[in-house]
Design a protein around this motif. Structure first.
Motif, PDB file in Angstrom:
ATOM      1  N   LYS A   1       0.811  -1.225   0.000  1.00  0.00           N
ATOM      2  CA  LYS A   1       0.000   0.000   0.000  1.00  0.00           C
ATOM      3  C   LYS A   1       0.838   1.266   0.000  1.00  0.00           C
ATOM      4  CE  LYS A   1      -4.325  -1.675   1.983  1.00  0.00           C
ATOM      5  NZ  LYS A   1      -5.258  -1.611   3.118  1.00  0.00           N
TER       6      LYS A   1
ATOM      7  N   LEU B   1       1.732   2.206  -3.587  1.00  0.00           N
ATOM      8  CA  LEU B   1       0.479   2.449  -4.296  1.00  0.00           C
ATOM      9  C   LEU B   1      -0.140   3.776  -3.860  1.00  0.00           C
ATOM     10  CD1 LEU B   1      -1.227  -1.072  -4.355  1.00  0.00           C
ATOM     11  CD2 LEU B   1       0.017   0.077  -6.174  1.00  0.00           C
ATOM     12  N   THR B   2      -0.046   4.082  -2.585  1.00  0.00           N
ATOM     13  CA  THR B   2      -0.564   5.360  -2.091  1.00  0.00           C
ATOM     14  C   THR B   2       0.203   6.524  -2.704  1.00  0.00           C
ATOM     15  OG1 THR B   2      -1.244   4.358   0.005  1.00  0.00           O
ATOM     16  CG2 THR B   2      -0.984   6.750  -0.029  1.00  0.00           C
TER      17      THR B   2
ATOM     18  N   ASN C   1      -0.950   6.927  -6.262  1.00  0.00           N
ATOM     19  CA  ASN C   1      -2.269   7.552  -6.304  1.00  0.00           C
ATOM     20  C   ASN C   1      -2.194   9.038  -5.985  1.00  0.00           C
ATOM     21  OD1 ASN C   1      -3.920   5.355  -7.021  1.00  0.00           O
ATOM     22  ND2 ASN C   1      -3.911   4.565  -4.935  1.00  0.00           N
TER      23      ASN C   1
ATOM     24  N   ALA D   1      -3.165   0.625 -10.400  1.00  0.00           N
ATOM     25  CA  ALA D   1      -2.779   0.621  -8.985  1.00  0.00           C
ATOM     26  C   ALA D   1      -3.845  -0.060  -8.136  1.00  0.00           C
ATOM     27  CB  ALA D   1      -2.550   2.056  -8.503  1.00  0.00           C
ATOM     28  N   HIS D   2      -5.113   0.211  -8.413  1.00  0.00           N
ATOM     29  CA  HIS D   2      -6.199  -0.423  -7.655  1.00  0.00           C
ATOM     30  C   HIS D   2      -6.226  -1.923  -7.906  1.00  0.00           C
ATOM     31  CE1 HIS D   2      -8.694   3.240  -6.409  1.00  0.00           C
ATOM     32  NE2 HIS D   2      -7.589   3.695  -6.965  1.00  0.00           N
TER      33      HIS D   2
ATOM     34  N   VAL E   1      -3.762  -3.915  -8.401  1.00  0.00           N
ATOM     35  CA  VAL E   1      -2.705  -4.602  -7.646  1.00  0.00           C
ATOM     36  C   VAL E   1      -3.243  -5.050  -6.293  1.00  0.00           C
ATOM     37  CG1 VAL E   1      -0.480  -4.305  -6.493  1.00  0.00           C
ATOM     38  CG2 VAL E   1      -0.811  -3.408  -8.800  1.00  0.00           C
ATOM     39  N   GLU E   2      -3.987  -4.191  -5.618  1.00  0.00           N
ATOM     40  CA  GLU E   2      -4.565  -4.549  -4.321  1.00  0.00           C
ATOM     41  C   GLU E   2      -5.576  -5.676  -4.469  1.00  0.00           C
ATOM     42  OE1 GLU E   2      -5.378  -1.426  -1.359  1.00  0.00           O
ATOM     43  OE2 GLU E   2      -4.987  -0.016  -2.989  1.00  0.00           O
TER      44      GLU E   2
END
Length: 230
Positions: free
Chosen positions: A25, A28-29, A32, A58-59, A61-62
């Motif tokens: 995260k 990724l954060t 974003n 990116a979303h 990946v989570e």
């Protein structure tokens, strides 16, 4: 003793999942945050499209990480909602087309009539993405994948067909049993088992037909939401 071992394994797996997820995260954060800053700028439309695609990647990946971790260490549960199928597929195919292009494979689509389905977006995307990755692996360089949908007899059918080597076989069993009991396995086997588990969770069915030298075809069948006439 078996119960205690299982509980300890579950607790250890949950801690590992939490640790890795938190680490994922962080970058990724940052991605974003930067894309949000860029989206507020007066940039050309082409740049806006790239920013939007980065945000969607990116979303994803989570979503993929979450589905894989839980499949291996816990019990998967769906967070489904009723949506129009073609809306979902258009969203998914935008990401999949980018992936196929990066693999030097052309993705063609033929989308049929839409219907209402109950879907967990993240987990369903993960399932289809695994099948596309396996299809690309089975494809020759510069090959083609044909993605089609059809609504008939109360169900949606998805077909993913490649013009490839036709070297795929469907692994048997559950992904957890496979992962912990098999000493050796291929990436494609794990991808197929993950996709199979996620499709079955959606009350769907998946079949594979692979013909050596001609290619492979996946067929997914999903139930549609029955809406009562008022």
């Amino acid at each position: 003793l078996e119960v205690l071992i299982k509980e300890e394994k579950q607790n250890s797996g949950d801690r590992l999942r939490e640790l890795i997820t938190n680490e994922i995260k962080v970058p990724l954060t940052i991605i974003n945050n930067y894309t949000e800053i860029l989206s507020e700028k007066n940039l050309p439309s082409e740049a806006d499209d790239i920013i939007r695609m980065l945000q969607k990647q990116a979303h994803s990946v989570e979503d993929i990480s979450e589905a894989l971790f839980i499949s291996l260490i816990g019990e998967l549960r769906l967070s489904g909602s009723n949506i129009h199928f073609n809306e979902l597929i258009d969203d998914i195919l935008e990401l999949l087309s980018e992936y196929c292009e990066a693999r030097d494979v052309k993705l063609f689509k033929k989308i049929g009539e839409s219907a209402l389905v109950n879907i967990d977006r993240g987990k369903f995307y993960t399932a289809v993405f695994q099948l596309i990755k396996v299809s690309c692996d089975d494809c020759r360089k510069g090959g083609k994948i044909y993605f089609g949908t059809d609504f008939k007899d109360g169900s949606i059918t998805i077909s993913i067909q490649n013009e490839g080597k036709g070297a795929l076989t469907e692994p048997l069993g559950d992904i957890q049993e496979y992962f912990y009991s098999k000493k050796t396995f291929t990436d494609d086997e794990m991808k197929l088992l993950l996709a199979k588990k996620l499709i079955h969770l959606h009350s769907g069915q998946i079949n594979l037909e692979s013909i050596k030298g001609n290619g492979s075809t996946f067929r997914i069948t999903l139930p549609v939401v029955q809406v009562e006439n008022k």
